[in-house]
Design a protein around this motif. Structure first.
Motif, PDB file in Angstrom:
ATOM      1  N   THR A  36      -3.585   6.843   4.094  1.00  0.00           N
ATOM      2  CA  THR A  36      -3.831   6.114   5.337  1.00  0.00           C
ATOM      3  C   THR A  36      -2.695   5.133   5.606  1.00  0.00           C
ATOM      4  O   THR A  36      -2.355   4.327   4.744  1.00  0.00           O
ATOM      5  N   ARG A  37      -2.121   5.220   6.781  1.00  0.00           N
ATOM      6  CA  ARG A  37      -1.055   4.311   7.236  1.00  0.00           C
ATOM      7  C   ARG A  37      -0.014   4.039   6.144  1.00  0.00           C
ATOM      8  O   ARG A  37       0.169   2.898   5.701  1.00  0.00           O
ATOM      9  N   PRO A  38       0.685   5.056   5.682  1.00  0.00           N
ATOM     10  CA  PRO A  38       1.643   4.859   4.574  1.00  0.00           C
ATOM     11  C   PRO A  38       2.750   3.873   4.912  1.00  0.00           C
ATOM     12  O   PRO A  38       3.304   3.233   4.006  1.00  0.00           O
ATOM     13  N   THR A  76      -9.894  -0.168   8.226  1.00  0.00           N
ATOM     14  CA  THR A  76      -8.762   0.688   7.873  1.00  0.00           C
ATOM     15  C   THR A  76      -7.996   0.091   6.698  1.00  0.00           C
ATOM     16  O   THR A  76      -7.564   0.807   5.784  1.00  0.00           O
ATOM     17  N   VAL A  77      -7.848  -1.227   6.713  1.00  0.00           N
ATOM     18  CA  VAL A  77      -7.185  -1.907   5.594  1.00  0.00           C
ATOM     19  C   VAL A  77      -8.010  -1.745   4.323  1.00  0.00           C
ATOM     20  O   VAL A  77      -7.466  -1.524   3.231  1.00  0.00           O
ATOM     21  N   LEU A  78      -9.328  -1.845   4.437  1.00  0.00           N
ATOM     22  CA  LEU A  78     -10.198  -1.657   3.282  1.00  0.00           C
ATOM     23  C   LEU A  78     -10.018  -0.251   2.699  1.00  0.00           C
ATOM     24  O   LEU A  78      -9.927  -0.071   1.476  1.00  0.00           O
ATOM     25  N   LYS A  79      -9.934   0.740   3.572  1.00  0.00           N
ATOM     26  CA  LYS A  79      -9.716   2.114   3.126  1.00  0.00           C
ATOM     27  C   LYS A  79      -8.370   2.259   2.421  1.00  0.00           C
ATOM     28  O   LYS A  79      -8.265   2.902   1.372  1.00  0.00           O
ATOM     29  N   MET A  80      -7.323   1.622   2.980  1.00  0.00           N
ATOM     30  CA  MET A  80      -5.997   1.662   2.357  1.00  0.00           C
ATOM     31  C   MET A  80      -6.025   1.054   0.959  1.00  0.00           C
ATOM     32  O   MET A  80      -5.472   1.610   0.012  1.00  0.00           O
ATOM     33  N   MET A  81      -6.670  -0.101   0.844  1.00  0.00           N
ATOM     34  CA  MET A  81      -6.702  -0.792  -0.442  1.00  0.00           C
ATOM     35  C   MET A  81      -7.446   0.022  -1.490  1.00  0.00           C
ATOM     36  O   MET A  81      -7.063   0.046  -2.664  1.00  0.00           O
ATOM     37  N   ARG A  82      -8.502   0.706  -1.072  1.00  0.00           N
ATOM     38  CA  ARG A  82      -9.226   1.557  -2.013  1.00  0.00           C
ATOM     39  C   ARG A  82      -8.362   2.725  -2.465  1.00  0.00           C
ATOM     40  O   ARG A  82      -8.382   3.105  -3.645  1.00  0.00           O
ATOM     41  N   GLU A  83      -7.620   3.303  -1.535  1.00  0.00           N
ATOM     42  CA  GLU A  83      -6.721   4.402  -1.894  1.00  0.00           C
ATOM     43  C   GLU A  83      -5.621   3.933  -2.831  1.00  0.00           C
ATOM     44  O   GLU A  83      -5.178   4.677  -3.721  1.00  0.00           O
ATOM     45  N   MET A  84      -5.164   2.693  -2.649  1.00  0.00           N
ATOM     46  CA  MET A  84      -4.097   2.151  -3.484  1.00  0.00           C
ATOM     47  C   MET A  84      -4.614   1.618  -4.819  1.00  0.00           C
ATOM     48  O   MET A  84      -3.823   1.263  -5.697  1.00  0.00           O
ATOM     49  N   GLY A  85      -5.928   1.514  -4.941  1.00  0.00           N
ATOM     50  CA  GLY A  85      -6.504   1.037  -6.192  1.00  0.00           C
ATOM     51  C   GLY A  85      -6.401  -0.456  -6.383  1.00  0.00           C
ATOM     52  O   GLY A  85      -6.385  -0.939  -7.526  1.00  0.00           O
ATOM     53  N   ILE A  86      -6.333  -1.223  -5.293  1.00  0.00           N
ATOM     54  CA  ILE A  86      -6.279  -2.682  -5.409  1.00  0.00           C
ATOM     55  C   ILE A  86      -7.558  -3.276  -4.848  1.00  0.00           C
ATOM     56  O   ILE A  86      -8.102  -2.811  -3.850  1.00  0.00           O
ATOM     57  N   ARG A  87      -8.025  -4.307  -5.511  1.00  0.00           N
ATOM     58  CA  ARG A  87      -9.299  -4.917  -5.149  1.00  0.00           C
ATOM     59  C   ARG A  87      -9.245  -6.403  -5.437  1.00  0.00           C
ATOM     60  O   ARG A  87      -8.704  -6.818  -6.463  1.00  0.00           O
ATOM     61  N   CYS A  88      -9.788  -7.181  -4.546  1.00  0.00           N
ATOM     62  CA  CYS A  88      -9.787  -8.633  -4.725  1.00  0.00           C
ATOM     63  C   CYS A  88     -10.593  -8.998  -5.967  1.00  0.00           C
ATOM     64  O   CYS A  88     -11.720  -8.545  -6.158  1.00  0.00           O
ATOM     65  N   GLY A  89     -10.014  -9.859  -6.810  1.00  0.00           N
ATOM     66  CA  GLY A  89     -10.668 -10.239  -8.057  1.00  0.00           C
ATOM     67  C   GLY A  89     -11.606 -11.409  -7.930  1.00  0.00           C
ATOM     68  O   GLY A  89     -12.187 -11.842  -8.919  1.00  0.00           O
ATOM     69  N   ILE A  90     -11.762 -11.957  -6.724  1.00  0.00           N
ATOM     70  CA  ILE A  90     -12.654 -13.096  -6.530  1.00  0.00           C
ATOM     71  C   ILE A  90     -14.083 -12.589  -6.480  1.00  0.00           C
ATOM     72  O   ILE A  90     -14.411 -11.714  -5.700  1.00  0.00           O
ATOM     73  N   ARG A  91     -14.943 -13.144  -7.305  1.00  0.00           N
ATOM     74  CA  ARG A  91     -16.320 -12.673  -7.381  1.00  0.00           C
ATOM     75  C   ARG A  91     -17.079 -13.050  -6.121  1.00  0.00           C
ATOM     76  O   ARG A  91     -17.012 -14.179  -5.632  1.00  0.00           O
ATOM     77  N   ARG A  92     -17.823 -12.092  -5.602  1.00  0.00           N
ATOM     78  CA  ARG A  92     -18.632 -12.349  -4.427  1.00  0.00           C
ATOM     79  C   ARG A  92     -19.788 -13.291  -4.759  1.00  0.00           C
ATOM     80  O   ARG A  92     -20.341 -13.249  -5.848  1.00  0.00           O
ATOM     81  N   GLU A  93     -20.140 -14.131  -3.781  1.00  0.00           N
ATOM     82  CA  GLU A  93     -21.292 -15.009  -3.941  1.00  0.00           C
ATOM     83  C   GLU A  93     -22.566 -14.175  -3.879  1.00  0.00           C
ATOM     84  O   GLU A  93     -22.683 -13.255  -3.093  1.00  0.00           O
TER      85      GLU A  93
END
Length: 251
Positions: A36-38, A76-93
């Motif tokens: 997605t959006r390379p 779309t950004v969320l989809k890109m980040m999942r494809e790239m294997g990056i995820r925010c490390g801040i724990r959700r409330e």
């Protein structure tokens, strides 16, 4: 499946074992997955790396739009980040960590006089109150206002590092000092322990203020006040105002 076919396995038997339809298999062959959006991937990785724990897809999307002028949706950004294997490390409330003043029936409760009718012809007729939590660099602040449904103003408010009865007493002191002579408003709240407390109910009765309460677990019954909290928390100015108000109080 393609690898198994190269080993000489029959396609029909492979499809039967996998439960995959033949049309789906050939569609996947003719439509190979593409990133997605390379063209934006390097920018996404750079923005994500700006903070030690990374940042969420909404912040990344905001930076892409503001800095690069990219036309892109948050999802779309969320989809890109999942494809790239990056995820925010801040724990959700979680609900367990959010502030909740409901402790069951620990005092006197009242019927819902307001009944979600937040309209008022004039000030000092219908009002709402609640307590909400703000996270500040130095800790947590609790904001307790009284919101006038008629004038759309916060007529009294208190900030504290603890959502205790002392805060509610201060709030009532400020409210009583401003209340016009002869006014008999309805004050609506949730079923928080503070609003069932004898010190609160006795004070309102003495001032001829009618007490109204939301039904248990129904935030929409106090929607007008909750909306005010939403507007304050959506803006940096609102968060700064809470911080500055508490600092002035402590000075």
């Amino acid at each position: 499946m393609a690898a198994l076919r190269l080993d000489g396995h029959d396609l029909g038997r492979l499809l039967a074992c996998s439960g995959l339809k033949r049309s789906t298999y050939y569609y996947a062959l003719s439509h190979p997955a593409t990133p997605t959006r390379p063209e934006l991937r390097s920018a996404v990785a750079e923005i994500f790396s700006r903070t030690p724990n990374g940042c969420g897809h909404r912040q990344v999307a905001m930076c892409l739009r503001a800095e690069l002028g990219a036309r892109i949706a948050d999802k779309t950004v969320l989809k890109m980040m999942r494809e790239m294997g990056i995820r925010c490390g801040i724990r959700r409330e979680t609900d367990y960590h959010r502030y909740n003043s409901y402790k069951g029936v620990v005092g006197e409760t009242f019927e819902n006089v307001i009944g979600r009718d937040f309209s008022a012809d004039a000030p000092w007729q219908k009002m709402g109150t609640d307590v909400t939590e703000f996270k500040q660099p130095w800790g947590k602040a609790y904001f307790a206002p009284v919101y006038d449904f008629g004038s759309k103003e916060i007529v009294a408010w208190s900030t504290s590092t603890s959502p205790d009865m002392a805060q509610q007493v201060e709030l009532l002191d400020l409210l009583m000092a401003k209340m016009p002579e002869g006014a008999t408003p309805v004050l609506h709240s949730d079923m928080g322990w503070q609003y069932q407390h004898e010190a609160w109910t006795r004070r309102l009765k003495k001032a001829e203020i009618t007490q109204s309460m939301s039904r248990k677990g129904n935030c929409l019954d106090n929607g007008a006040t909750e909306q005010v909290f939403g507007h304050i928390k959506d803006t940096d100015n609102g968060n700064r105002a809470i911080d500055e108000g508490y600092r002035r109080k402590c000075a």
